[in-house]
Design a protein around this motif. Structure first.
Motif, PDB file in Angstrom:
ATOM      1  N   PHE A 242     -25.626  40.967  -4.613  1.00 43.36           N
ATOM      2  CA  PHE A 242     -26.849  40.246  -4.272  1.00 43.36           C
ATOM      3  C   PHE A 242     -26.992  39.036  -5.194  1.00 43.36           C
ATOM      4  CE2 PHE A 242     -27.377  44.677  -3.172  1.00 43.36           C
ATOM      5  CZ  PHE A 242     -27.941  44.637  -1.903  1.00 43.36           C
ATOM      6  N   ASP A 256     -29.392  38.466   0.224  1.00 42.38           N
ATOM      7  CA  ASP A 256     -28.065  38.857   0.663  1.00 42.38           C
ATOM      8  C   ASP A 256     -27.302  37.547   0.836  1.00 42.38           C
ATOM      9  OD1 ASP A 256     -25.753  39.545   1.950  1.00 42.38           O
ATOM     10  OD2 ASP A 256     -26.708  40.639   3.592  1.00 42.38           O
ATOM     11  N   LEU A 263     -34.208  38.799   1.313  1.00 40.77           N
ATOM     12  CA  LEU A 263     -34.557  40.214   1.358  1.00 40.77           C
ATOM     13  C   LEU A 263     -35.922  40.512   0.750  1.00 40.77           C
ATOM     14  CD1 LEU A 263     -31.108  41.730   0.307  1.00 40.77           C
ATOM     15  CD2 LEU A 263     -31.980  41.319   2.611  1.00 40.77           C
ATOM     16  N   CYS A 314     -35.861  45.955  -9.302  1.00 46.02           N
ATOM     17  CA  CYS A 314     -35.327  45.696  -7.973  1.00 46.02           C
ATOM     18  C   CYS A 314     -34.832  47.004  -7.375  1.00 46.02           C
ATOM     19  CB  CYS A 314     -34.187  44.678  -8.033  1.00 46.02           C
ATOM     20  SG  CYS A 314     -33.503  44.288  -6.410  1.00 46.02           S
ATOM     21  N   PHE A 316     -32.672  48.008  -4.559  1.00 40.98           N
ATOM     22  CA  PHE A 316     -31.744  47.403  -3.610  1.00 40.98           C
ATOM     23  C   PHE A 316     -31.741  48.133  -2.270  1.00 40.98           C
ATOM     24  CE2 PHE A 316     -30.027  46.114  -7.761  1.00 40.98           C
ATOM     25  CZ  PHE A 316     -29.955  44.740  -7.572  1.00 40.98           C
ATOM     26  N   ARG A 319     -34.928  47.040  -0.643  1.00 41.46           N
ATOM     27  CA  ARG A 319     -35.035  45.575  -0.602  1.00 41.46           C
ATOM     28  C   ARG A 319     -36.395  45.111  -1.117  1.00 41.46           C
ATOM     29  NH1 ARG A 319     -30.311  47.009   0.594  1.00 41.46           N
ATOM     30  NH2 ARG A 319     -29.099  46.021   2.266  1.00 41.46           N
TER      31      ARG A 319
END
Length: 455
Positions: A242, A256, A263, A314, A316, A319
């Motif tokens: 990312f 992305d 995102l 974050c 992931f 998102r």
């Protein structure tokens, strides 16, 4: 006689008009000089294994060797100054063998960290605004203020990195927009470049880059002001990783980058309660710097009006980006540059600015603060328990601070720190906010350009 007098009179008008044009041009040049980058934010960079720390203040590079517990003088056999104008970008390579500095003197200098000798000095067409070193150590990329990105080839077979092709080759461009940041992806498959026109370009880095990097992988579009920070993250379980970005719109964004898809967006200025009630563009304090760990577990953000840093979490898989903690430092301390030691998980921050126009009595101070404790703490809901180190707890101690900060007497004066903060604010705006000119001024600026052409 009257005809003669009329001719003299017309000649006088012509001379006066020419003088007026000269005065206008001189006035414009002086205006450009005043608006331009005489005030430069202080920068800091840390060796990936925290063997050394480098600070750039104006045209001066200051180096401290943490392994040897001593300051080090950089050596350039060309005989001239290391840099003759404000330094705009500094960085270590991923393996720590190389260090690069560049700036307003249109020079890119590559240093071997084993000896701290300059192994190559490349002259650019225009002022340099960003630099990056490929993770495999084979290339140095730099961007100039015309939006062109250039590449220098290094000879990795030489253990001392002493063989460098000192010819730079243009590989891609942002078409007359100042490039603000450059980053190679950890696998060196891509190079990310951002500019002051809100764009982030992801370019596929070719096997033969000297022939040009023509394949655009994606554009990451969403920022509403200049982009001031980029950082790749490669958490386990994700093929491409990312990209984090920060900008003048007071946001941090998660991308992305492979597809260019946005995102998540975190309005860090609002979350840190820094927005003014005016609702104007100026009420949104810009992100001045951003850095993250390679796996994205640590994301640190410096904001122009915040005396401290913001730590982000974050997720992931979901998102999402969220504020984990605001680490507050002393009043009037607004970091201008961040550097994370991935080896020790310490965050090095610096506040300061050069001011070439200021008399010595109003010298702007430089101040370094170090934050430790970024390792994951499972008992802490925020995931991190950072600690601001006292001066005597900083690696290298007072010896390091005295050398890297310069004069220790002015660094704790509130008025001096406030002046430095204001100078940095003006500098960032003049450097990155796009200027608008009338048609007449554009023509005058064209006549006064002083680009240095490569021979």
């Amino acid at each position: 006689m009257e005809e003669s007098a009329e001719i003299v009179s017309d000649g006088g008008h012509e001379a006066a008009a020419a003088a007026a044009i000269v005065d206008t041009e001189n006035g414009l040049v002086e205006e450009e000089k005043n608006m331009d980058v005489k005030v430069a934010p202080a920068l800091i960079s840390v060796h990936p294994f925290e063997k050394s720390v480098v600070v750039a203040v104006g045209s001066e590079l200051r180096l401290f060797n943490l392994e040897g517990d001593c300051s080090v003088s950089l050596k350039d056999d060309s005989g001239g100054p290391l840099h003759s104008d404000a330094i705009r970008a500094i960085t270590f390579g991923a393996n720590g063998r190389l260090f690069v500095s560049a700036g307003d003197d249109k020079l890119v200098k590559i240093w071997a960290t084993s000896s701290w000798h300059c192994v190559c000095s490349v002259s650019a067409d225009k002022r340099v605004s960003a630099v990056a070193i490929s993770h495999n150590g084979k290339y140095v990329a730099f961007a100039d203020k015309f939006g062109v990105i250039w590449l220098i080839t290094l000879d990795e077979d030489d253990a001392n990195q002493s063989k460098v092709d000192n010819k730079a080759v243009p590989i891609l461009g942002h078409y007359c927009s100042i490039v603000t940041r450059l980053e190679f992806s950890p696998d060196d498959r891509f190079i990310a470049s951002s500019d002051r026109d809100f764009k982030i370009r992801i370019t596929a880095f070719p096997k033969r880059p000297l022939k040009g990097a023509l394949e655009i992988q994606s554009f990451c579009l969403g920022h509403k002001d200049y982009v001031s920070g980029l950082s790749f993250a490669c958490p386990s379980g994700y093929d491409h990783g990312f990209l984090f970005s920060g900008g003048g719109d007071s946001t941090v964004r998660l991308w992305d980058f492979f597809s260019g898809l946005l995102l998540a967006t975190c309005e860090v200025g609002a979350k840190a309660e820094l927005l003014q009630s005016t609702g104007t563009k100026d009420s949104y304090p810009p992100v001045t710097d951003l850095c993250s760990s390679s796996d994205g577990t640590i994301i640190a953000v410096a904001i122009q009006s915040l005396h401290g840093i913001v730590l982000l979490n974050c997720d992931f898989s979901d998102r999402t980006l969220s504020v984990a903690k605001v680490v507050t430092l002393e009043e009037n301390y607004f970091p201008t540059s961040l550097a994370l030691s991935t080896f020790t998980q310490r965050m090095w921050t610096i506040m300061g600015a050069s001011n070439d126009l200021a008399p010595s009595t109003t010298q702007l101070p430089t101040r370094i603060r170090v934050i430790s404790g970024f390792c994951k703490d499972r008992s802490n809901d925020n995931g991190h328990d950072p600690i601001v180190l006292e001066d005597n707890e900083v690696p290298g101690g007072q010896k390091l601070l005295s050398h890297l900060q310069g004069s220790p007497d002015v660094t704790k004066e509130d008025a001096a720190l406030a002046a430095a903060a204001e100078a940095v604010k003006v500098s960032m705006r003049n450097m990155l906010i796009k200027k608008e000119y009338t048609l007449d001024k554009r023509e005058l600026r064209k006549r006064n350009r002083n680009d240095r052409k490569l021979r």
